[in-house]
Write an enzyme that holds these catalytic residues in place. Structure first.
Site, PDB file in Angstrom:
ATOM      1  N   SER A 327       0.828  -1.207   0.000  1.00  0.00           N
ATOM      2  CA  SER A 327       0.000   0.000   0.000  1.00  0.00           C
ATOM      3  C   SER A 327       0.857   1.249   0.000  1.00  0.00           C
ATOM      4  CB  SER A 327      -0.928   0.002   1.208  1.00  0.00           C
ATOM      5  OG  SER A 327      -0.197  -0.106   2.395  1.00  0.00           O
ATOM      6  N   GLU A 378      -2.576  -0.093  -3.916  1.00  0.00           N
ATOM      7  CA  GLU A 378      -3.808  -0.463  -3.195  1.00  0.00           C
ATOM      8  C   GLU A 378      -4.755   0.698  -2.867  1.00  0.00           C
ATOM      9  OE1 GLU A 378      -2.919  -3.080   0.165  1.00  0.00           O
ATOM     10  OE2 GLU A 378      -1.201  -3.943  -0.874  1.00  0.00           O
ATOM     11  N   ARG A 409      -8.720   2.148  18.897  1.00  0.00           N
ATOM     12  CA  ARG A 409      -9.060   1.779  17.520  1.00  0.00           C
ATOM     13  C   ARG A 409      -9.917   0.524  17.500  1.00  0.00           C
ATOM     14  NH1 ARG A 409      -3.955   2.589  14.571  1.00  0.00           N
ATOM     15  NH2 ARG A 409      -4.004   0.422  13.926  1.00  0.00           N
ATOM     16  N   CYS A 410     -10.924   0.561  16.652  1.00  0.00           N
ATOM     17  CA  CYS A 410     -11.811  -0.583  16.531  1.00  0.00           C
ATOM     18  C   CYS A 410     -11.721  -1.169  15.127  1.00  0.00           C
ATOM     19  CB  CYS A 410     -13.245  -0.163  16.806  1.00  0.00           C
ATOM     20  SG  CYS A 410     -13.503   0.302  18.514  1.00  0.00           S
ATOM     21  N   TRP A 455      -9.093 -12.565  10.618  1.00  0.00           N
ATOM     22  CA  TRP A 455      -9.648 -11.225  10.823  1.00  0.00           C
ATOM     23  C   TRP A 455     -11.116 -11.126  10.453  1.00  0.00           C
ATOM     24  CZ3 TRP A 455      -4.797  -7.979   8.909  1.00  0.00           C
ATOM     25  CH2 TRP A 455      -3.768  -8.158   9.861  1.00  0.00           C
ATOM     26  N   GLU A 499      -0.767 -15.345  14.481  1.00  0.00           N
ATOM     27  CA  GLU A 499      -1.855 -15.064  15.412  1.00  0.00           C
ATOM     28  C   GLU A 499      -2.811 -16.243  15.573  1.00  0.00           C
ATOM     29  OE1 GLU A 499      -3.376 -11.215  14.230  1.00  0.00           O
ATOM     30  OE2 GLU A 499      -5.369 -11.958  14.733  1.00  0.00           O
ATOM     31  N   GLU A 559       8.794  -7.878   9.071  1.00  0.00           N
ATOM     32  CA  GLU A 559       9.152  -6.776   9.953  1.00  0.00           C
ATOM     33  C   GLU A 559      10.391  -7.168  10.735  1.00  0.00           C
ATOM     34  OE1 GLU A 559       8.927  -6.909  13.532  1.00  0.00           O
ATOM     35  OE2 GLU A 559       9.641  -4.863  13.709  1.00  0.00           O
ATOM     36  N   HIS A 588       5.672   2.599  11.079  1.00  0.00           N
ATOM     37  CA  HIS A 588       4.670   3.072  12.035  1.00  0.00           C
ATOM     38  C   HIS A 588       4.991   4.449  12.602  1.00  0.00           C
ATOM     39  CE1 HIS A 588       3.552  -1.089  11.642  1.00  0.00           C
ATOM     40  NE2 HIS A 588       2.376  -0.762  12.119  1.00  0.00           N
ATOM     41  N   CYS A 620       6.417  -2.790   6.400  1.00  0.00           N
ATOM     42  CA  CYS A 620       5.003  -3.104   6.185  1.00  0.00           C
ATOM     43  C   CYS A 620       4.455  -2.111   5.162  1.00  0.00           C
ATOM     44  CB  CYS A 620       4.268  -2.998   7.524  1.00  0.00           C
ATOM     45  SG  CYS A 620       2.595  -3.685   7.500  1.00  0.00           S
TER      46      CYS A 620
HETATM   47  N1  GLN Z   1      -0.132  -5.416   1.439  1.00  0.00           N
HETATM   48  C1  GLN Z   1      -0.608  -4.863   2.663  1.00  0.00           C
HETATM   49  C2  GLN Z   1      -0.240  -3.381   2.726  1.00  0.00           C
HETATM   50  O1  GLN Z   1       0.747  -3.012   2.250  1.00  0.00           O
HETATM   51  C3  GLN Z   1      -0.020  -5.565   3.868  1.00  0.00           C
HETATM   52  C4  GLN Z   1      -0.569  -5.021   5.167  1.00  0.00           C
HETATM   53  C5  GLN Z   1      -0.141  -5.789   6.407  1.00  0.00           C
HETATM   54  O2  GLN Z   1       0.848  -6.464   6.417  1.00  0.00           O
HETATM   55  N2  GLN Z   1      -0.862  -5.664   7.470  1.00  0.00           N
HETATM   56  O3  GLN Z   1      -0.931  -2.577   3.282  1.00  0.00           O
HETATM   57 ZN    ZN Z   2       2.768  -5.894   7.432  1.00  0.00          ZN
END
Ligand code: GLN
Ligand code: ZN
Length: 659
Positions: A327, A378, A409-410, A455, A499, A559, A588, A620
């Site tokens: 993204s 995206e 956050r929800c 999810w 997870e 990561e 982040h 990410c």
């Molecule tokens: N392809 C997704 C993005 O780039 C991956 C998001 C994620 O790892 N949570 O947003």
């Molecule tokens: Zn990620």
């Protein structure tokens, strides 16, 4: 403090940090305020606290050699003070949540349970020891002997533990039966639950309590405002408020007889029958496809060494190829366009043009930055699960089904109610358009089956494994269509792979086995020279590295920057066989990292992974960032990569004399 997932939920808690100097005060005035408020409103209150064992077990310490358990006596003094203050208010019962009892606890932690509850027994209120999320049958005799007045068990997640508990729990103690699913949104089959409860009620009378399996924080609040939800699907659901009503119905059925709630029971029967037989749930086409899955479908044609040679030949990438995770910034303009389209203020064609303009912008910027493998960015995706869910059969969406996830956050998890089927390609046009704008390889971006499952609210009328396989078949078709459309690199994201691990280690193998199979079923439809990527983030992988290797993705991006490459060392030690892109900067934060800091991470990466198998990318996706910092950071990333390539004197193109 760090926020981390509460057991196997998507709810995050603040992780307490402890050290030898930590002291505890009973500074929880908010708790007493809340209790007082509730009592002032006339409620009969049962305060609920996280129990001392779970609290301490989840806490962490950065002090080497420090044993958290050494703080237990201190902690118990603080708990004791709180419980005494509660008792002063004339409160009869306090619930202490100990979900940690569902984990694999070492003997010394189990011994600590005995100590803790012996110490808390004398503080005044009656104690209900609450367990949930898994069976605690193996500790039944120990827990039954604690000086507490009641025990809560989760009979939704672990119904098989009931027999053990029936035998173990003394008749004078309360058994709180968690019979309503607090983790999922399906309507309870009340008649079936009554069959379980009736004998218990006969045995224990008032010492049988009935309850949701766990906190209702994990389901949305109310179905009341879900008018747009299909009426059939809606009739199969209950959210928190409706679950409380179910509980009341069960209570009345037990106390006053089923006649007193005949109407509610009949409605429950109707809903259960309609769901069981619905054509919207059961799709013979999907069943046939599932039955036709063969082991060969989940294996690539050739082993990695052969595939990577073919891929290098066709992709002609430089060494240390640079890419991003998918993204790009979700700007206000993108969000406005999406909202306007949803409200029918702009038409489909207008929306398409706006999205294409965003894709072109992202491609132009990546070209200018000199990245090697591009993405379309995206812009059309609100959420990586919802976007695909909306294009698949078997999914439903709520308007207000929010569940707390990360701080304030929800998230609004979609609902998988039926067999999953992909009626049409989902990403092919977008990806093909993006590829048409550049000669560089365009990476197709998909969400993997385990993350789609993790999810969403998932079906409880079939195994998670089976739902994952249905999702995998749908994604597999998308992978095949992308390949047919000329896309040579396809990324299947699995950020939620870790997870899904069960709480007890003895169940890991079974989960990992089907989770790996589901991923491979998606991926293994492609030719040797089509490159499969996967991406995982923010979790500890070192204990599941064999499973990650078994995914056999050609490239994994992970990561690593926040954990200072710890993770990567795990991959190095394990001798992870395929290509790998350790994130060289943390997305982040808006901070733009210096070239030098990324270079340092690259150097460390080269020490543990042979450079000819390394990729360079952020941690990410960049959707939460702005363009300014994104461009600056990526520019530094490309610079750091160029310096590293020169330093290592790597050939200009992979496949030229590299192993
Ligand atoms: N392809 C997704 C993005 O780039 C991956 C998001 C994620 O790892 N949570 O947003
Ligand atoms: Zn990620």
């Amino acid at each position: 403090m760090e926020m981390t997932k509460w057991f196997d939920t998507n709810y995050h808690f603040l992780v307490p940090e402890l050290g030898p100097a930590t002291r505890f005060g009973a500074g929880v005035d908010w708790l007493f305020d809340e209790i007082d408020q509730a009592r002032a409103l006339g409620h009969h209150v049962k305060p609920v606290l996280v129990g001392p064992i779970t609290w301490l077990h989840l806490a962490k310490s950065h002090v080497a050699g420090f044993d958290k358990l050494s703080l237990l006596p201190e902690l118990l003094r603080a708990f004791g003070a709180v419980l005494r203050r509660i008792a002063e208010r004339g409160i009869e019962w306090v619930q202490l949540d100990e979900p940690a009892l569902g984990l694999d606890l070492e003997p010394r932690w189990l011994a600590a349970v005995d100590n803790a509850y012996a110490s808390l027994a004398a503080t005044g209120p009656k104690l209900l020891l609450a367990t949930y999320f898994d069976s605690v049958a193996e500790h039944a005799s120990r827990l039954a002997a604690l000086p507490v007045q009641g025990v809560h068990i989760d009979l939704v997640r672990a119904p098989q533990q009931l027999a053990t508990w029936r035998a173990a729990l003394p008749a004078d103690k309360v058994l709180s039966a968690g019979v309503i699913d607090g983790r999922n949104i399906w309507r309870t089959d009340l008649r079936r639950v009554l069959q379980t409860l009736k004998p218990l009620h006969a045995e224990r009378g008032d010492r049988l309590w009935i309850a949701p399996s766990c906190s209702l924080a994990h389901v949305p609040v109310s179905l009341k405002h879900e008018d747009k939800l299909d009426a059939g699907v809606r009739s199969w659901l209950t959210f928190a408020e409706e679950k409380l009503a179910e509980l009341q119905t069960l209570g009345r059925a037990l106390n006053e007889g089923e006649g007193a709630v005949a109407e509610a029971l009949a409605a429950s029967d109707t809903a259960a029958a309609s769901r069981r037989h619905s054509k919207r749930v059961h799709n013979p086409l999907v069943q046939r496809r599932l039955a036709a899955i063969t082991p060969a479908m989940a294996e690539r044609e050739s082993p990695f060494a052969q595939r990577i040679a073919a891929q290098r030949e066709s992709l002609k990438l430089p060494p240390l190829p640079t890419t991003t995770i998918g993204s790009f910034p979700q700007t206000p303009a993108i969000r406005q366009a999406r909202a306007a389209y949803k409200r029918c203020e702009i038409g489909a064609l207008d929306y398409l043009h706006r999205m294409r303009a965003e894709i072109r912008l992202a491609v132009d910027k990546q070209t200018e930055l000199g990245l090697d493998v591009l993405v379309h960015g995206e812009p059309e995706r609100n959420d990586m699960v919802e976007y695909f869910g909306e294009r698949l059969w078997g999914y439903a969406f709520t308007d207000n089904g929010w569940v707390q996830s990360y701080g304030s956050r929800c998230v609004k998890p979609p609902i998988i109610y039926g067999d999953v089927y992909r009626p049409d390609p989902m990403t092919v046009e977008t990806t093909r358009y993006a590829q048409s704008l550049t000669d560089k390889p365009m990476k197709g971006m998909l969400t993997g089956p385990v993350t789609m499952l993790q999810w969403s609210f998932v079906r409880d009328d079939q195994s998670r494994e089976l739902t994952a396989m249905q999702l995998a078949l749908a994604i597999r078709e998308e992978v095949a269509d992308l390949e047919k459309a000329g896309i040579r690199i396809i990324q299947i994201d699995e950020p939620a792979f870790r997870e899904g691990l069960p709480l007890k280690a003895r169940e890991w193998t079974r989960y990992l086995d089907w989770a790996v199979r589901a991923f491979k079923l998606c991926a293994c439809t492609v030719r040797d020279d089509t490159q499969i990527h996967t991406h995982m983030c923010y979790s500890e992988f070192n204990d599941i590295l064999p499973a990650i290797a078994a995914l056999d993705a050609d490239v994994i991006t992970i990561e690593t920057s926040r954990s200072a490459m710890e993770l990567l060392e795990g991959f190095g030690e394990f001798k992870y066989p395929n290509e790998i892109g350790p994130g060289v900067y943390d997305i982040h934060s808006p901070r733009v990292p210096e070239v030098a800091s990324m270079l340092k991470l690259l150097e460390r990466a080269c020490e543990v992974i042979p450079p000819e198998r390394l990729w360079v990318n952020p941690d990410c996706g960049l959707k939460t960032r702005g363009w300014a910092e994104t461009e600056a950071a990526l520019r530094h990333m490309v610079q750091a990569t160029r310096i590293m390539r020169e330093r290592l004197e790597l050939p200009a193109e992979m496949g030229e004399g590299v192993a």
